[in-house]
Scaffold this motif. Structure first.
Motif, PDB file in Angstrom:
ATOM      1  N   VAL A 136       0.861  -1.187   0.000  1.00  0.00           N
ATOM      2  CA  VAL A 136       0.000   0.000   0.000  1.00  0.00           C
ATOM      3  C   VAL A 136       0.900   1.240   0.000  1.00  0.00           C
ATOM      4  N   ALA A 137       0.820   2.049  -1.048  1.00  0.00           N
ATOM      5  CA  ALA A 137       1.607   3.285  -1.081  1.00  0.00           C
ATOM      6  C   ALA A 137       0.825   4.398  -0.387  1.00  0.00           C
ATOM      7  N   THR A 138       1.471   5.108   0.538  1.00  0.00           N
ATOM      8  CA  THR A 138       0.776   6.185   1.245  1.00  0.00           C
ATOM      9  C   THR A 138       1.735   7.047   2.043  1.00  0.00           C
ATOM     10  N   LYS A 139       1.280   8.280   2.347  1.00  0.00           N
ATOM     11  CA  LYS A 139       1.968   9.032   3.397  1.00  0.00           C
ATOM     12  C   LYS A 139       1.104   9.070   4.660  1.00  0.00           C
ATOM     13  N   TYR A 140      -0.079   8.475   4.587  1.00  0.00           N
ATOM     14  CA  TYR A 140      -0.980   8.417   5.756  1.00  0.00           C
ATOM     15  C   TYR A 140      -0.781   7.088   6.487  1.00  0.00           C
ATOM     16  N   ILE A 141       0.356   6.957   7.144  1.00  0.00           N
ATOM     17  CA  ILE A 141       0.759   5.658   7.686  1.00  0.00           C
ATOM     18  C   ILE A 141      -0.085   5.258   8.902  1.00  0.00           C
ATOM     19  N   ARG A 142      -0.176   6.145   9.871  1.00  0.00           N
ATOM     20  CA  ARG A 142      -0.950   5.843  11.081  1.00  0.00           C
ATOM     21  C   ARG A 142      -2.430   5.585  10.731  1.00  0.00           C
ATOM     22  N   THR A 143      -2.932   6.415   9.819  1.00  0.00           N
ATOM     23  CA  THR A 143      -4.327   6.319   9.399  1.00  0.00           C
ATOM     24  C   THR A 143      -4.591   4.984   8.709  1.00  0.00           C
ATOM     25  N   THR A 144      -3.674   4.586   7.832  1.00  0.00           N
ATOM     26  CA  THR A 144      -3.809   3.321   7.106  1.00  0.00           C
ATOM     27  C   THR A 144      -3.772   2.144   8.075  1.00  0.00           C
ATOM     28  N   ARG A 145      -2.803   2.163   8.998  1.00  0.00           N
ATOM     29  CA  ARG A 145      -2.672   1.043   9.952  1.00  0.00           C
ATOM     30  C   ARG A 145      -3.960   0.874  10.746  1.00  0.00           C
ATOM     31  N   ALA A 146      -4.492   1.986  11.243  1.00  0.00           N
ATOM     32  CA  ALA A 146      -5.684   1.907  12.083  1.00  0.00           C
ATOM     33  C   ALA A 146      -6.874   1.381  11.264  1.00  0.00           C
ATOM     34  N   PHE A 147      -7.017   1.893  10.046  1.00  0.00           N
ATOM     35  CA  PHE A 147      -8.192   1.517   9.242  1.00  0.00           C
ATOM     36  C   PHE A 147      -8.109   0.061   8.763  1.00  0.00           C
ATOM     37  N   PHE A 148      -6.923  -0.355   8.353  1.00  0.00           N
ATOM     38  CA  PHE A 148      -6.771  -1.748   7.913  1.00  0.00           C
ATOM     39  C   PHE A 148      -6.993  -2.692   9.099  1.00  0.00           C
ATOM     40  N   ALA A 149      -6.510  -2.314  10.267  1.00  0.00           N
ATOM     41  CA  ALA A 149      -6.717  -3.163  11.455  1.00  0.00           C
ATOM     42  C   ALA A 149      -8.210  -3.281  11.761  1.00  0.00           C
ATOM     43  N   GLU A 150      -8.915  -2.142  11.706  1.00  0.00           N
ATOM     44  CA  GLU A 150     -10.373  -2.166  11.936  1.00  0.00           C
ATOM     45  C   GLU A 150     -11.076  -3.104  10.978  1.00  0.00           C
ATOM     46  N   ASN A 151     -10.517  -3.230   9.768  1.00  0.00           N
ATOM     47  CA  ASN A 151     -11.134  -4.072   8.750  1.00  0.00           C
ATOM     48  C   ASN A 151     -10.537  -5.479   8.703  1.00  0.00           C
ATOM     49  N   GLY A 152      -9.746  -5.791   9.713  1.00  0.00           N
ATOM     50  CA  GLY A 152      -9.215  -7.151   9.830  1.00  0.00           C
ATOM     51  C   GLY A 152      -8.156  -7.503   8.800  1.00  0.00           C
ATOM     52  N   ILE A 153      -7.501  -6.493   8.222  1.00  0.00           N
ATOM     53  CA  ILE A 153      -6.427  -6.779   7.262  1.00  0.00           C
ATOM     54  C   ILE A 153      -5.090  -6.546   7.964  1.00  0.00           C
ATOM     55  N   ALA A 154      -4.295  -7.619   8.065  1.00  0.00           N
ATOM     56  CA  ALA A 154      -3.026  -7.519   8.785  1.00  0.00           C
ATOM     57  C   ALA A 154      -1.836  -7.832   7.880  1.00  0.00           C
ATOM     58  N   ASP A 155      -2.083  -8.622   6.837  1.00  0.00           N
ATOM     59  CA  ASP A 155      -0.970  -9.074   5.998  1.00  0.00           C
ATOM     60  C   ASP A 155      -0.776  -8.140   4.803  1.00  0.00           C
ATOM     61  N   TYR A 156      -0.095  -7.037   5.041  1.00  0.00           N
ATOM     62  CA  TYR A 156       0.187  -6.070   3.968  1.00  0.00           C
ATOM     63  C   TYR A 156       1.426  -5.279   4.388  1.00  0.00           C
ATOM     64  N   ARG A 157       1.975  -4.530   3.455  1.00  0.00           N
ATOM     65  CA  ARG A 157       3.163  -3.745   3.750  1.00  0.00           C
ATOM     66  C   ARG A 157       2.927  -2.313   3.272  1.00  0.00           C
ATOM     67  N   ILE A 158       3.351  -1.333   4.075  1.00  0.00           N
ATOM     68  CA  ILE A 158       3.221   0.067   3.658  1.00  0.00           C
ATOM     69  C   ILE A 158       4.486   0.502   2.940  1.00  0.00           C
ATOM     70  N   VAL A 159       4.308   1.108   1.771  1.00  0.00           N
ATOM     71  CA  VAL A 159       5.424   1.713   1.045  1.00  0.00           C
ATOM     72  C   VAL A 159       5.251   3.208   1.197  1.00  0.00           C
ATOM     73  N   GLU A 160       6.143   3.855   1.926  1.00  0.00           N
ATOM     74  CA  GLU A 160       5.947   5.276   2.193  1.00  0.00           C
ATOM     75  C   GLU A 160       6.134   6.088   0.917  1.00  0.00           C
ATOM     76  N   SER A 161       5.177   6.951   0.667  1.00  0.00           N
ATOM     77  CA  SER A 161       5.202   7.749  -0.552  1.00  0.00           C
ATOM     78  C   SER A 161       4.981   9.201  -0.175  1.00  0.00           C
ATOM     79  N   LEU A 162       5.857  10.081  -0.626  1.00  0.00           N
ATOM     80  CA  LEU A 162       5.739  11.467  -0.201  1.00  0.00           C
ATOM     81  C   LEU A 162       5.161  12.372  -1.277  1.00  0.00           C
ATOM     82  N   GLY A 163       4.796  11.819  -2.407  1.00  0.00           N
ATOM     83  CA  GLY A 163       4.199  12.640  -3.465  1.00  0.00           C
ATOM     84  C   GLY A 163       3.858  11.764  -4.652  1.00  0.00           C
ATOM     85  N   ALA A 164       2.940  12.237  -5.498  1.00  0.00           N
ATOM     86  CA  ALA A 164       2.517  11.492  -6.686  1.00  0.00           C
ATOM     87  C   ALA A 164       2.188  10.042  -6.341  1.00  0.00           C
ATOM     88  N   THR A 165       1.522   9.863  -5.211  1.00  0.00           N
ATOM     89  CA  THR A 165       1.188   8.525  -4.703  1.00  0.00           C
ATOM     90  C   THR A 165       0.342   7.740  -5.706  1.00  0.00           C
TER      91      THR A 165
END
Ligand SMILES: Nc1ncnc2c1ncn2[C@@H]1O[C@H](COP(=O)(O)OP(=O)(O)OP(=O)(O)O)[C@@H](O)[C@H]1O
Ligand SMILES: O=P(O)(O)OC[C@H]1O[C@H](OP(=O)(O)OP(=O)(O)O)[C@H](O)[C@@H]1O
Ligand SMILES: [Mg+2]
Length: 323
Positions: A136-165
């Motif tokens: 998952v490409a994003t700069k919203y790391i904390r937001t993504t972690r919380a939302f994916f956890a709420e939706n029961g998705i744990a097996d993924y990796r965040i790719v930090e993206s600072l622009g043109a995501t």
């Protein structure tokens, strides 16, 4: 030590112009002596307030640390930047600009994937077929972690993206993205679609107060003045002033309150009637006044409605001391 109230305002970017215009409408003119490169300013004619011009994300951090009393920033950045915003921040009021949604978006070509639950299946399939985690490409790391956890998705990796995501899926850096969207044009241009339950947060700019800031008597007095002005401007925007001369003015004024949600700010004086009427109810109210004998009815906008009580200040006062 300075006893000034410190107000942090975006110094650049999407929120800057709108923030300055918002304060100006409330009669608070931001002054930046020395021009755009001076990061300290004042409010014209108002002592005891210092402006800190910062970037929107820095404002969220400075609020959390209690280094500034008030700040203007987006809700998306508040929740992304601050671990437990509810314990250290108070949302004073939304400001009506800087609208953007934080969303989960996937390639349009994934025709079988339209919900977070489908995405959970994708993550499992990817792990099973390639042994790799969904990215998952994003700069919203904390937001993504919380939302994916709420939706029961744990097996993924965040790719930090600072622009043109939005370009990440096409370039093969990630399978999907979490980013903000306003018009949706960037998502469309990159062949991405929002999952139906993938709107994580609807954001807009807010005036935010820092509960951990030093709320001594002087900054509190300055806050009262600022919020008095802001509330007066906000109230004025919600109503129109209706004036007329009519028999039984007091009784009609009383009825207008229950029929249209109007107020009778100055009471009825003889046959003179002044109403403050919600914008959407103005015309029905005018028609009704004429049916009841009014001849000429004028409607005007007012700049400010100052009232004895200020819900914005009362709300802040109620929370100070918790931080
Ligand atoms: N279309 C949009 N694109 C980007 N930000 C938007 C948009 N509409 C509203 N905003 C809001 O503007 C704020 C981001 O502003 P800005 O990019 O200037 O801040 P920043 O992230 O602190 O700056 P920088 O990225 O240079 O560090 C966020 O709260 C965001 O929700
Ligand atoms: O839905 P839309 O109206 O198309 O707007 C959303 C886009 O605008 C912002 O990008 P920006 O231009 O600020 O570039 P950046 O993300 O690379 O900083 C945001 O990050 C999205 O990419
Ligand atoms: Mg930016």
């Amino acid at each position: 030590m300075s006893r000034d109230l410190i107000l942090a305002v975006p110094s650049k970017g999407r929120l800057q112009e709108n923030a300055a215009a918002f304060f100006a409408r409330a009669g608070l003119k931001l002054e930046q002596p020395g021009g755009a490169r001076n990061y300290r300013g004042r409010i014209k004619g108002l002592d005891g307030v210092e402006i800190a011009f910062l970037s929107a994300s820095e404002i969220a951090r400075e609020l959390a640390a209690g280094n500034v009393h008030f700040g203007v920033t987006g809700l998306d950045l508040v929740y992304e930047t601050v671990a437990e915003p509810d314990t250290c921040l108070h949302l004073v009021t939304p400001l009506g600009f800087g609208h953007a949604d934080v969303v989960v978006a996937v390639p349009k070509a994934w025709i079988d994937v339209s919900t977070m639950s489908d995405l959970s299946d994708v993550a499992q399939d990817m792990r099973a077929s390639s042994g790799r985690a969904m990215r998952v490409a994003t700069k919203y790391i904390r937001t993504t972690r919380a939302f994916f956890a709420e939706n029961g998705i744990a097996d993924y990796r965040i790719v930090e993206s600072l622009g043109a995501t939005e370009g990440a899926p096409a370039s093969g850096v990630a399978e999907l993205i979490v980013d903000i969207t306003t018009t949706g044009a960037t998502l469309v241009a990159n062949n991405l679609k929002i999952l139906s339950d993938g709107v994580i947060r609807r954001s807009q700019a807010h005036l935010v107060a820092a509960l951990r800031a030093p709320w001594d008597e002087e900054p509190l007095a300055a806050a009262r003045t600022i919020l008095d002005r802001i509330a007066a401007e906000a109230r004025a925007g919600q109503i129109r002033e209706i004036r007329t001369t009519v028999a039984r003015a007091a009784m009609l004024g009383h009825d207008a309150v229950s029929r249209f949600g109007a107020t009778v700010p100055f009471g009825a004086q003889g046959s003179n009637l002044v109403l403050h009427c919600p914008v959407d109810e103005v015309y029905p109210c005018v028609v009704w006044l004429r049916e009841n004998g009014a001849e000429t009815v004028t409607v005007s906008s007012v700049d400010y409605v100052f009232e004895a009580t200020n819900p914005l200040f009362a709300g802040l006062k109620g929370r100070i001391g918790e931080g």
